[in-house]
Design a protein around this motif. Sequence first.
Motif, PDB file in Angstrom:
ATOM      1  N   ASP A 148       0.934  -1.168  -0.073  1.00 29.58           N
ATOM      2  CA  ASP A 148      -0.113  -0.007   0.039  1.00 29.58           C
ATOM      3  C   ASP A 148       0.950   1.311   0.104  1.00 29.58           C
ATOM      4  O   ASP A 148       0.551   2.149  -0.616  1.00 29.58           O
ATOM      5  CB  ASP A 148      -1.054  -0.010   1.170  1.00 29.58           C
ATOM      6  CG  ASP A 148      -2.050  -1.027   0.874  1.00 29.58           C
ATOM      7  OD1 ASP A 148      -2.266  -1.726  -0.073  1.00 29.58           O
ATOM      8  OD2 ASP A 148      -2.914  -1.141   1.947  1.00 29.58           O
ATOM      9  N   TRP A 171      -9.480   2.789  -7.036  1.00 30.43           N
ATOM     10  CA  TRP A 171     -10.061   3.560  -5.699  1.00 30.43           C
ATOM     11  C   TRP A 171     -10.970   4.548  -6.558  1.00 30.43           C
ATOM     12  O   TRP A 171     -10.986   4.970  -7.704  1.00 30.43           O
ATOM     13  CB  TRP A 171      -9.014   4.144  -4.868  1.00 30.43           C
ATOM     14  CG  TRP A 171      -7.893   5.050  -5.767  1.00 30.43           C
ATOM     15  CD1 TRP A 171      -7.994   6.169  -5.860  1.00 30.43           C
ATOM     16  CD2 TRP A 171      -6.633   4.670  -6.232  1.00 30.43           C
ATOM     17  NE1 TRP A 171      -6.905   6.829  -6.394  1.00 30.43           N
ATOM     18  CE2 TRP A 171      -6.116   5.634  -6.697  1.00 30.43           C
ATOM     19  CE3 TRP A 171      -6.077   3.442  -5.868  1.00 30.43           C
ATOM     20  CZ2 TRP A 171      -4.848   5.753  -7.027  1.00 30.43           C
ATOM     21  CZ3 TRP A 171      -4.802   3.359  -6.495  1.00 30.43           C
ATOM     22  CH2 TRP A 171      -4.165   4.585  -7.117  1.00 30.43           C
ATOM     23  N   GLU A 172     -11.858   5.063  -5.454  1.00 26.86           N
ATOM     24  CA  GLU A 172     -12.861   6.305  -6.051  1.00 26.86           C
ATOM     25  C   GLU A 172     -11.879   7.333  -7.111  1.00 26.86           C
ATOM     26  O   GLU A 172     -10.861   7.911  -6.564  1.00 26.86           O
ATOM     27  CB  GLU A 172     -13.359   7.013  -4.724  1.00 26.86           C
ATOM     28  CG  GLU A 172     -14.510   7.551  -5.003  1.00 26.86           C
ATOM     29  CD  GLU A 172     -15.735   6.695  -4.711  1.00 26.86           C
ATOM     30  OE1 GLU A 172     -15.770   6.030  -3.910  1.00 26.86           O
ATOM     31  OE2 GLU A 172     -16.621   6.863  -5.771  1.00 26.86           O
ATOM     32  N   GLU A 175     -10.442   4.537 -11.947  1.00 24.98           N
ATOM     33  CA  GLU A 175     -10.993   3.250 -11.984  1.00 24.98           C
ATOM     34  C   GLU A 175     -10.924   2.881 -13.445  1.00 24.98           C
ATOM     35  O   GLU A 175     -10.795   1.486 -13.587  1.00 24.98           O
ATOM     36  CB  GLU A 175     -12.544   3.218 -11.746  1.00 24.98           C
ATOM     37  CG  GLU A 175     -12.954   3.285 -10.450  1.00 24.98           C
ATOM     38  CD  GLU A 175     -13.997   4.092 -10.083  1.00 24.98           C
ATOM     39  OE1 GLU A 175     -15.121   3.827  -9.529  1.00 24.98           O
ATOM     40  OE2 GLU A 175     -13.817   5.456 -10.094  1.00 24.98           O
ATOM     41  N   THR A 273      -5.212  -3.764   0.993  1.00 24.29           N
ATOM     42  CA  THR A 273      -6.448  -3.253   0.532  1.00 24.29           C
ATOM     43  C   THR A 273      -7.042  -3.826  -0.680  1.00 24.29           C
ATOM     44  O   THR A 273      -6.356  -3.539  -1.722  1.00 24.29           O
ATOM     45  CB  THR A 273      -6.287  -1.758   0.488  1.00 24.29           C
ATOM     46  OG1 THR A 273      -5.825  -1.285   1.693  1.00 24.29           O
ATOM     47  CG2 THR A 273      -7.603  -1.102   0.313  1.00 24.29           C
ATOM     48  N   SER A 275      -9.046  -3.916  -4.359  1.00 28.60           N
ATOM     49  CA  SER A 275      -9.409  -2.819  -5.400  1.00 28.60           C
ATOM     50  C   SER A 275     -10.675  -2.563  -5.482  1.00 28.60           C
ATOM     51  O   SER A 275     -11.554  -3.525  -5.352  1.00 28.60           O
ATOM     52  CB  SER A 275      -8.697  -3.483  -6.766  1.00 28.60           C
ATOM     53  OG  SER A 275      -9.511  -2.405  -7.856  1.00 28.60           O
ATOM     54  N   LEU A 276     -11.206  -1.300  -5.418  1.00 27.75           N
ATOM     55  CA  LEU A 276     -12.580  -1.036  -5.282  1.00 27.75           C
ATOM     56  C   LEU A 276     -13.487  -1.653  -6.327  1.00 27.75           C
ATOM     57  O   LEU A 276     -14.528  -2.356  -6.209  1.00 27.75           O
ATOM     58  CB  LEU A 276     -12.767   0.597  -5.608  1.00 27.75           C
ATOM     59  CG  LEU A 276     -14.122   1.159  -5.615  1.00 27.75           C
ATOM     60  CD1 LEU A 276     -14.912   0.837  -4.262  1.00 27.75           C
ATOM     61  CD2 LEU A 276     -14.101   2.691  -5.915  1.00 27.75           C
TER      62      LEU A 276
END
Length: 378
Positions: A148, A171-172, A175, A273, A275-276
């Motif tokens: 990260d 992430w936001e 994408e 973390t 991935s969104l």
Amino acid sequence: MEASYLINRPDNEIVKNATTDILKRSDALKFHTGLPEYRPTPLFRLPDLALKYNVGDIYIKDESHRFGLNAFKGLGAVYAISELLKENPNLETFCTATDGNHGRAVAWGATRFEKRSVVFVPGDTTLQRMKCIEKEGARVEKVQGNYDDACAVAEKACKENGWELVQDMAWEGYEKIPADIMAGYLSLFREMEDSIHTLPDSRADVVFMQAGVGSFAGAGAFYYLNRYGARRPRIVTVEPLEADGIFASFTSGQLTTSTGNATTIMAGLNCGTPSLGAWDILKNGVDVALKIPDHYARRAVRELFFPDGCDRRIISGESGAGGLAGFLAVMSEKNLEPVRKVLNITKSSNILFISTEGDTDKTVFNEIITTGESTEKK
Ligand SMILES: Cc1ncc(COP(=O)(O)O)c(C=O)c1O
């Protein structure tokens, strides 16, 4: 140490968002088949391994043959870079953070298009992995910290230097590129389904997919949901015990960073973390999330290297064998009985694994096959 599991009740719906729009529209396989280096990777049957674990059949797709990179990651990076260059052919430098295979893939992709690459790696990356990335033409820099932290450094360096970030993690607001990378991974599943249907009694009932940030497993889940809906194979994600972002996200019901200590030999899966873009798909299409101790990865590497009976030998690294490692945990531990039940693993089940890498770290690999243990601390 024992494995842990979480049983999910997915609704089998593909969420509508920027990532899934790209996955639905893209045809990366058409792009890949146009590359002179392209060959479909082989899908093998391991009947003696199936006999040993009393299941119907075992299939394994061997991604060590992909583009001469010893891992599947080239599929995503080269496709994402080609899409970026379509929009802006003047881009000069591509940058990423990696725990090994993705960085090598970005370097290879950039060099293919006669562009430059800069790759940031976490502090515990082995020299051998760094050399493999450098060999593909990248400048490699070590970051103090974990995966990260390396991602944050890469993002900052891109902003400061005008480089293009090619990260396999969304992430936001970031994408599109990770979605293109996932679209690249879809080629593997499309290829595999074509070969699986040429085998007798060919259908996969359960697919075990190893996960780092989850882009690979997310692409797989998308593929099966999109093609089969609720009649898809049952899907299991497998993570290291101490790098369990997807497991933690299933536990809390939302995208969550692992609180593990990021110590595992499964270097490619050592991500905190999710991935969104991947999480949004996984939460609706995964049946079981597993996290496993390293000894199952060692056992899986050895099972494939020292096959029973007439099965062929497969060279699969610690992360590459992660799916099989999860299966071994499910078949060995008494407390995982509910998992066997929910996955309905019986003597007629066909189980599918994707060996996502070969011996990408030869030192660790050789230790595992010569001693059965790896002393490498990752
Ligand atoms: C060999 C291998 N398998 C699986 C994965 C997991 O992919 P993802 O991070 O998309 O979950 C990686 C990631 O680097 C990898 O190197």
